[in-house]
Design a protein around this motif. Sequence first.
Motif: not given
Length: 70
Positions: A47-60, A20-22, A31-39
Amino acid sequence: LSRKTSEMKLSAIEAIEFDQSFLERILGVGCLNITGRGGGSVIKFHHVSKPINTKHMIENIDWNENEGYG
């Protein structure tokens, strides 16, 4: 008229990072970057709204419950 898609199974996700820029922080997007196994593969979502919330939702997500999902 063209279209390109990228797919990754939920169980194949190795890492999720966000940038996230300022200005994006003020606007509540990033911006969310999702990396697959093995890189080998990275899927970027801009342009993801509330990217940290989205990240936590995917992780959980309960992987066992959603094995056929993704």
